[in-house]
Design a protein around this motif. Structure first.
Motif, PDB file in Angstrom:
ATOM      1  N   GLN A 166       0.666  -1.198   0.026  1.00  0.00           N
ATOM      2  CA  GLN A 166       0.074  -0.010   0.058  1.00  0.00           C
ATOM      3  C   GLN A 166       0.762   1.229  -0.008  1.00  0.00           C
ATOM      4  O   GLN A 166       0.488   2.188  -0.654  1.00  0.00           O
ATOM      5  CB  GLN A 166      -0.848  -0.042   1.212  1.00  0.00           C
ATOM      6  CG  GLN A 166      -1.945   1.066   1.360  1.00  0.00           C
ATOM      7  CD  GLN A 166      -2.993   1.085   2.395  1.00  0.00           C
ATOM      8  OE1 GLN A 166      -2.969   0.022   2.842  1.00  0.00           O
ATOM      9  NE2 GLN A 166      -3.327   2.443   2.894  1.00  0.00           N
TER      10      GLN A 166
ATOM     11  N   ASN B 104       1.075   3.953  -3.021  1.00  0.00           N
ATOM     12  CA  ASN B 104       0.666   5.279  -2.688  1.00  0.00           C
ATOM     13  C   ASN B 104       1.707   6.169  -3.355  1.00  0.00           C
ATOM     14  O   ASN B 104       1.670   7.100  -3.863  1.00  0.00           O
ATOM     15  CB  ASN B 104       0.319   5.623  -1.431  1.00  0.00           C
ATOM     16  CG  ASN B 104      -0.809   5.011  -0.885  1.00  0.00           C
ATOM     17  OD1 ASN B 104      -1.765   4.753  -1.545  1.00  0.00           O
ATOM     18  ND2 ASN B 104      -0.968   4.936   0.609  1.00  0.00           N
TER      19      ASN B 104
ATOM     20  N   ASN C 265      -4.864   1.316  -4.836  1.00  0.00           N
ATOM     21  CA  ASN C 265      -4.881   0.373  -3.733  1.00  0.00           C
ATOM     22  C   ASN C 265      -5.627  -0.693  -3.787  1.00  0.00           C
ATOM     23  O   ASN C 265      -5.707  -1.651  -2.993  1.00  0.00           O
ATOM     24  CB  ASN C 265      -4.369   0.720  -2.431  1.00  0.00           C
ATOM     25  CG  ASN C 265      -2.797   0.942  -1.902  1.00  0.00           C
ATOM     26  OD1 ASN C 265      -2.168   0.058  -2.161  1.00  0.00           O
ATOM     27  ND2 ASN C 265      -2.355   2.137  -1.686  1.00  0.00           N
TER      28      ASN C 265
END
Length: 286
Positions: free
Chosen positions: A113, A117, A135
């Protein structure tokens, strides 16, 4: 936290993951020539010192396809997959705890994640979605220790669409190999980028070369479209380059793509060689 107080792989995983998440959250991405990040001090210092001292023996690595076989018959690229079975076979009990802890941190959903990002602009561009949705994309990590010797090179290529993110961690012992990092390219057909260039590098402009800094990471979102490509490569390692050690964490789009290419049914060695060559070439062109 002192490394000697970490007695189990789960403790090492949490220690490494906490540190990596902090470093990634502090990282600003680059957008040109394609979205990527460069991170220093990616591991805790004590973990990095330990892993450098506990890399696998050369005999535990496997060769990486026929295109990495040099004229003298020797390979210049080797892989040690950080799968549980290989870790248990290739290390003693204490080393197993170290590498399982590292592997599990890198394979965690939390790290995925954070990485996605950081690279949200490129992933969103590739999949045609909003950056807030990256995600939601499923990804399957495959981790390997890589070892490359003088003679190794790889021409500019964008990576196969089977991959979503390529994440490389440099593992030199010191700063004597700074010039060995991966280079980023863009297409440029002006004469200075065509004439006198080695085959495979003609028509490419080197935009940046990441320093092969100890304990540093480089990651990019794989883009392979007609309009934009994540061109990257590595010019030939010269005789005095030494061994180029790194850790690759590749996030694949499908679970079946995580299976190593070396897993080919037993057959005539010449046929197996032809299969590997065809897979190598197909992957570069995808």
């Amino acid at each position: 936290m002192a490394l000697k107080t970490l007695t189990a792989s789960t403790e090492i995983t949490q220690y490494v993951l906490t540190h990596m998440m902090k470093r990634l959250n502090e990282t600003e991405p680059y957008e040109e020539p394609f979205p990527y990040i460069a991170v220093t001090n990616i591991f805790p210092d004590d973990i990095y010192a330990e892993l450098i001292e506990n890399l696998p023996e050369q005999s535990n690595y496997t060769t990486m396809g026929e295109r990495h076989i040099m004229e003298n018959g020797e390979s210049n690229r080797f892989e040690f997959e950080l799968a549980s079975e290989r870790i248990n076979q290739g290390f003693n009990e204490q080393q197993q705890q170290l590498w399982l802890g590292i592997r599990n941190a890198l394979a965690s959903s939390e790290l995925k994640q954070a990485v996605f990002n950081c690279l949200s602009s490129g992933i969103a561009y590739r999949f045609g979605i909003d950056r807030s949705e990256v995600n939601q994309i499923e990804a399957f990590p495959r981790l390997s220790l890589m070892r490359e010797k003088p003679g190794y090179f790889i021409t500019p290529h964008p990576d196969t669409r089977k991959k979503i993110v390529t994440f490389q961690i440099a593992l030199p012992r010191d700063r004597s190999q700074l010039e060995l990092g991966t280079a980023l390219y863009r297409r440029n057909l002006v004469p200075q980028h065509v004439l006198g260039k080695p085959k495979g590098f003609r028509g490419f402009e080197k935009v940046k070369q990441n320093p092969f800094e100890p304990n540093s990471a480089f990651a990019f979102s794989v883009i392979n479209t007609l309009r934009k490509k994540s061109w990257h490569g590595r010019e030939q390692l010269e005789g005095d380059s030494g061994i180029r050690n790194s850790l690759l964490n590749i996030y694949y789009a499908k679970q079946e793509h995580v299976i190593p290419k070396q897993t080919i049914p037993k057959c005539d060695p010449e046929i197996a060689s032809q299969i590997r060559n065809a897979l190598d070439e197909a992957e570069k062109q995808q």
